[in-house]
Design an enzyme around this catalytic site. Structure first.
Site, PDB file in Angstrom:
ATOM      1  N   GLY A 247       0.763  -1.240   0.000  1.00 15.37           N
ATOM      2  CA  GLY A 247       0.000   0.000   0.000  1.00 15.37           C
ATOM      3  C   GLY A 247       0.794   1.291   0.000  1.00 15.37           C
ATOM      4  N   PRO A 291       4.797  -4.750  -1.165  1.00 18.22           N
ATOM      5  CG  PRO A 291       6.894  -3.917  -1.750  1.00 18.22           C
ATOM      6  CD  PRO A 291       6.223  -4.930  -0.860  1.00 18.22           C
ATOM      7  N   GLY A 292       3.248  -3.450  -4.112  1.00 19.36           N
ATOM      8  CA  GLY A 292       2.892  -3.765  -5.490  1.00 19.36           C
ATOM      9  C   GLY A 292       3.161  -2.544  -6.358  1.00 19.36           C
ATOM     10  NE  ARG A 293      -0.779   2.497  -5.836  1.00 19.51           N
ATOM     11  CZ  ARG A 293      -2.025   2.490  -6.326  1.00 19.51           C
ATOM     12  NH1 ARG A 293      -2.264   2.996  -7.503  1.00 19.51           N
ATOM     13  NH2 ARG A 293      -3.024   2.011  -5.622  1.00 19.51           N
ATOM     14  CB  CYS A 361     -18.201   2.978 -27.806  1.00 18.31           C
ATOM     15  SG  CYS A 361     -17.632   3.048 -29.483  1.00 18.31           S
ATOM     16  CE1 TYR A 390      -3.014  -3.363  -8.324  1.00 15.69           C
ATOM     17  CE2 TYR A 390      -1.851  -1.371  -7.672  1.00 15.69           C
ATOM     18  CZ  TYR A 390      -2.258  -2.666  -7.409  1.00 15.69           C
ATOM     19  OH  TYR A 390      -1.901  -3.261  -6.215  1.00 15.69           O
TER      20      TYR A 390
END
Ligand code: LLP
Length: 433
Positions: A247, A291-293, A361, A390
């Site tokens: 996070g 941690p990812g992001r 669209c 992401y």
């Protein structure tokens, strides 16, 4: 930092990332194109490894939902990381990268029976169990398949810490689909201890995403250490592992002001060391962070071709690009705000307030609202920053568009790591009448 670490713009305005000129890559691979700067990823991983130097009994597990592709698992595998996976698809990709399953933590609030069987078959390092029903299903599947190995588990608990970007309230967030309520924790631990094949290792929580403040983590740590003390004193159970989740926030625009990963890690690692030294725990737990992001976001840029510019007098100017909500669903999903440049006019002043629209669209398919850019014209290339996390992992084939290609760039070399989808890919699962 908004731009990838190795990005350079020369006097003529030519852009390089990872020592590679970007314009020729666009000519080769087309647009939209995801580009990942390997140097940015490696340097962030080094910053996370500070934790290991201050509190050596720790692990960094990359939360691969941010970007799950074979080449990235290979790269981070070489850096010695562990991995958080949340589906059979992520686990399959990890194994395809040659990473042994024992380096994986398998998360999820409702793992399917097939996923549990697959995870047990592969002997994943640890199952992060979300609830008592899941534990019962694990037991049934384990027995039915006559597995014989020990199964390590952590329990995910509801942390009851509400973490916002600049603010946190200690009492919030009981209302969450994830995890065991704290008042039920000792009951599920007792249940786990009654199963001889289960190796109960400890507890996990994830307090949220894009958090700029170290305080909620310190608070979670203190809470977890006191739960571990209580388990030791009242049940004679040692928590060998405490996982603080992921996070940690990053900068998307000039308005964001997160601490650097270096500072974040120095502060949290010292807090970990002090809190555990002061505790009366007989076994010093392993601390896991996920941690990812922050590992991949800043490394990534997406380049688009501008196809049309339309000015509505006294209203706004729309700049239409050849991608949008299918390759980056974050603006339409979360009102996420990004930074961008017109890549072939990098040295020009940003004097034009425009709105960048995607080609899908939906009128809501707006990538960048009211952003200042260099003067846009059809045929220009738009570079959007901080798209490494992401974006591809949340991408779709909406309107039956093909997902873009991705390349890694480093030290003057580039490597295609995801092929652009083909029209044949689009119909590969269609069955004719
Ligand atoms: N660990 C667990 C158990 C998680 O659920 C997550 C993210 C992480 C770690 C990694 O969090 P990070 O370091 O990436 O913030 N799609 C949203 C983000 C969803 C995050 C879900 N869980 C977005 O695009 O902002």
């Amino acid at each position: 930092m908004i731009k990838p670490k190795s990005m350079l713009v020369d006097k003529r305005g030519d852009v390089q990332i990872g020592g590679c000129k970007i314009m020729p890559l666009i000519e080769t691979y087309g647009t939209p194109l995801y580009i990942m700067d390997v140097e940015t990823i490696r340097s962030t991983v080094q910053a996370y490894k500070k934790l290991l130097s201050i509190y050596p009994n720790s692990k960094v597990a990359y939360a691969s939902k941010a970007l799950s592709i074979t080449a990235l698992y290979q790269l981070l595998g070489e850096e010695g990381l562990f991995f958080d996976v949340v589906s059979d698809g992520e686990l399959y990709t990890l194994l395809n990268a040659g990473i042994p399953a024992h380096r994986a933590y398998f998360h999820g609030n409702n793992k399917s029976n097939d996923e549990i069987r697959y995870a047990l078959e592969q002997e994943v390092g640890c199952l992060v169990v979300d609830n008592k029903d899941e534990l019962k299903r694990i037991e049934t599947i384990y027995k039915k398949n006559k597995f014989t190995h020990k199964v390590a588990i952590l329990f995910r608990i509801v942390p009851e810490i509400e973490a916002h970007t600049h603010d946190f309230v200690k009492t919030g967030q009981r209302d969450s689909k994830f995890g065991v309520l704290q008042e039920n924790l000792f009951d599920v631990i007792k249940y786990a201890l009654s199963m001889s094949f289960i190796h109960f290792r400890g507890i996990h929580a994830h307090i949220g995403s894009q958090i700029f403040d170290v305080e909620p983590y310190r608070f979670l740590l203190e809470k977890f250490v006191s739960i571990a003390e209580k388990a030791q004193n009242e049940m004679g159970v040692s928590m060998e592992e405490i996982s603080l989740g992921g996070g940690i926030g990053i900068q998307y625009t000039e308005d964001d002001d997160p601490p650097s990963i270096d500072n974040f890690m120095l502060t949290i690692a010292s807090a970990i060391k002090d809190t555990i030294d002061k505790s009366n725990l007989k076994i010093k737990p392993t601390i896991v962070i996920e941690p990812g992001r922050s590992i991949v976001a800043t490394a990534g840029v997406t380049v688009y071709n501008i196809g049309a510019v339309k000015t509505i007098p006294d209203k706004r100017t729309y700049v239409s690009v050849d991608g949008g909500m299918a390759d980056n669903p974050r603006p339409i999903t979360y009102n996420a705000v990004y930074s961008a440049d017109i890549m072939n006019k990098m040295n020009d002043p940003k004097t034009n307030k425009v709105t960048v629209a995607g080609k899908f669209c939906e009128s809501g398919d707006i990538l960048l609202k009211d952003i200042l850019l260099q003067k846009p014209e059809a045929g220009d290339i738009l570079m959007v920053y901080v798209t490494g996390a992401y974006n591809y992992s949340m991408s779709s084939n909406y309107n039956r568009y093909r997902k873009p290609a991705m390349i890694f760039v480093e030290k003057g070399q580039h490597k295609l790591v995801l092929k652009r989808e083909t029209l044949a890919d689009i119909i590969r699962n269609d069955v004719k009448l």
